[in-house]
Motif scaffolding. Structure first.
Motif, PDB file in Angstrom:
ATOM      1  N   ARG A  91       0.856  -1.188   0.000  1.00 32.39           N
ATOM      2  CA  ARG A  91       0.000   0.000   0.000  1.00 32.39           C
ATOM      3  C   ARG A  91       0.892   1.238   0.000  1.00 32.39           C
ATOM      4  O   ARG A  91       1.735   1.401   0.885  1.00 32.39           O
ATOM      5  N   GLN A 131      -3.690   7.234  -2.545  1.00 30.17           N
ATOM      6  CA  GLN A 131      -3.462   5.924  -1.925  1.00 30.17           C
ATOM      7  C   GLN A 131      -3.593   4.871  -3.013  1.00 30.17           C
ATOM      8  O   GLN A 131      -4.543   4.897  -3.791  1.00 30.17           O
ATOM      9  N   GLU A 144      -3.204   0.654  -4.010  1.00 30.24           N
ATOM     10  CA  GLU A 144      -3.071  -0.750  -3.628  1.00 30.24           C
ATOM     11  C   GLU A 144      -2.349  -1.480  -4.758  1.00 30.24           C
ATOM     12  O   GLU A 144      -2.737  -1.381  -5.929  1.00 30.24           O
ATOM     13  N   THR A 158      -5.972   5.789  -6.217  1.00 31.60           N
ATOM     14  CA  THR A 158      -7.067   6.716  -5.919  1.00 31.60           C
ATOM     15  C   THR A 158      -6.479   8.002  -5.369  1.00 31.60           C
ATOM     16  O   THR A 158      -5.718   7.967  -4.396  1.00 31.60           O
ATOM     17  N   ASN A 169      -6.739  11.727   4.943  1.00 36.35           N
ATOM     18  CA  ASN A 169      -6.555  10.379   4.421  1.00 36.35           C
ATOM     19  C   ASN A 169      -7.771   9.984   3.599  1.00 36.35           C
ATOM     20  O   ASN A 169      -8.812  10.644   3.638  1.00 36.35           O
ATOM     21  N   LEU A 170      -7.642   8.897   2.868  1.00 35.85           N
ATOM     22  CA  LEU A 170      -8.695   8.485   1.944  1.00 35.85           C
ATOM     23  C   LEU A 170      -9.985   8.126   2.665  1.00 35.85           C
ATOM     24  O   LEU A 170     -11.086   8.433   2.200  1.00 35.85           O
ATOM     25  N   GLU A 171      -9.863   7.490   3.836  1.00 37.05           N
ATOM     26  CA  GLU A 171     -11.053   7.078   4.573  1.00 37.05           C
ATOM     27  C   GLU A 171     -11.885   8.271   5.026  1.00 37.05           C
ATOM     28  O   GLU A 171     -13.125   8.194   5.090  1.00 37.05           O
ATOM     29  N   ASP A 172     -11.243   9.404   5.338  1.00 33.32           N
ATOM     30  CA  ASP A 172     -11.960  10.587   5.814  1.00 33.32           C
ATOM     31  C   ASP A 172     -12.389  11.521   4.689  1.00 33.32           C
ATOM     32  O   ASP A 172     -13.127  12.475   4.923  1.00 33.32           O
ATOM     33  N   SER A 173     -11.911  11.282   3.485  1.00 34.42           N
ATOM     34  CA  SER A 173     -12.218  12.183   2.375  1.00 34.42           C
ATOM     35  C   SER A 173     -13.628  11.941   1.846  1.00 34.42           C
ATOM     36  O   SER A 173     -14.051  10.791   1.644  1.00 34.42           O
ATOM     37  N   GLN A 174     -14.358  13.032   1.608  1.00 33.80           N
ATOM     38  CA  GLN A 174     -15.693  12.962   1.025  1.00 33.80           C
ATOM     39  C   GLN A 174     -15.646  13.021  -0.499  1.00 33.80           C
ATOM     40  O   GLN A 174     -16.666  12.814  -1.152  1.00 33.80           O
ATOM     41  N   THR A 218     -13.231  12.072  -4.129  1.00 30.29           N
ATOM     42  CA  THR A 218     -12.088  11.475  -4.827  1.00 30.29           C
ATOM     43  C   THR A 218     -12.040  12.053  -6.237  1.00 30.29           C
ATOM     44  O   THR A 218     -13.076  12.351  -6.829  1.00 30.29           O
TER      45      THR A 218
END
Length: 258
Positions: free
Chosen positions: A92, A109, A111, A157, A165-170, A172
């Motif tokens: 990652r 981020q 994968e 992404t 971070n990607l998890e908190d972003s609304q 993309t």
């Protein structure tokens, strides 16, 4: 002044501890070095560590969001110096744009699944003995280098950097190409292998991967950024297991005949 004094104390401590550690380890190294098995055959490998990326928007450790990596694979020892290795990596990658000359407000981020094959060359003979004792003594530490080729299967992404971070972003950003994508990769690097028994060894390893893609960060020429292909590096600790079942069977048969 304090910094110089601290460095001096650290240096003195190292100079004192290294000889003591060497004496303490000498008996241990002699004990684990004994072996009657040939240095060839299959080795199963698994491990993990951290990964970093060099891309169009990030070329230094300061802008990297270091991620995990995991690996499974196998080596085949051809001789005390040469092995062939193959493996599958999960990686990652991530980074944040921090160049004031290009305020894109971009982070990404990615994968990555990598499949590689490499040629392994030991820089020292795996055997530590000489003459008639050579076949029964193996080195505790063996440095090695690796190089080869393969391919990666990846999905990138990108998102606003101020999201954290990607998890908190609304939000993309649109993909710069179709994902998942495939690219060729050339891995190279080296490590140190520590042998604890005929079956168990542990290796610390650093590998650098040159890829043929410019989209590990989902940032390309359309955004006015064209820095060439993206690369990434891995630092990992690997557990190495050498099956010796066949040898044990032969040993039992031999004892039964006696």
């Amino acid at each position: 002044m304090n910094r110089s004094f601290n460095c001096f104390i650290i240096l003195i401590t190292i100079l004192i501890l290294v000889p003591l550690a060497a004496d303490a380890q000498s008996e241990f190294i002699k004990r684990v070095g004994r072996s009657k098995l040939p240095e060839r055959g299959l080795v199963i490998v698994a491990g993990g560590g951290v990964s970093g990326v060099k891309s169009d928007i990030c070329g230094s450790p300061g802008c990297n969001d270091f991620g995990p990596n995991a690996n499974v694979g196998a080596w085949y020892k051809i001789s005390p110096y040469v092995s062939l290795a193959g493996g599958i990596d999960y990686v990652r990658l991530g980074a944040t744009e921090r160049d004031p000359r290009r305020p894109l407000n971009v982070a990404f981020q990615t994968e990555v699944i990598g499949v590689t094959g490499t040629f392994v060359l030991n820089l020292l003979d795996s055997y530590a003995g000489s003459g008639k004792y050579r076949s029964s003594r193996k080195r505790f530490v063996v440095p090695y280098i690796r190089g080869g080729g393969g391919f990666i299967y990846y999905t990138a992404t990108s998102f606003p950097a101020d999201a954290g971070n990607l998890e908190d972003s609304q939000v993309t950003y649109d993909p710069e190409r179709e994902y998942p994508a495939i690219a060729a990769v050339i891995p190279f690097g080296g490590g140190l292998r520590f042998r604890f028994s005929d079956e168990i060894a542990v290796a610390g390893e650093a590998m650098y991967h040159i890829t043929t893609t410019d989209y590990l960060d989902n940032v390309g020429p359309r955004l006015g950024v064209d820095g060439g292909s993206d690369h990434y590096g891995l630092i990992a600790i690997k557990l190495m297991y050498t099956p010796i079942t066949k040898n044990k069977i032969f040993s039992k048969n031999y004892q039964a005949k006696k």
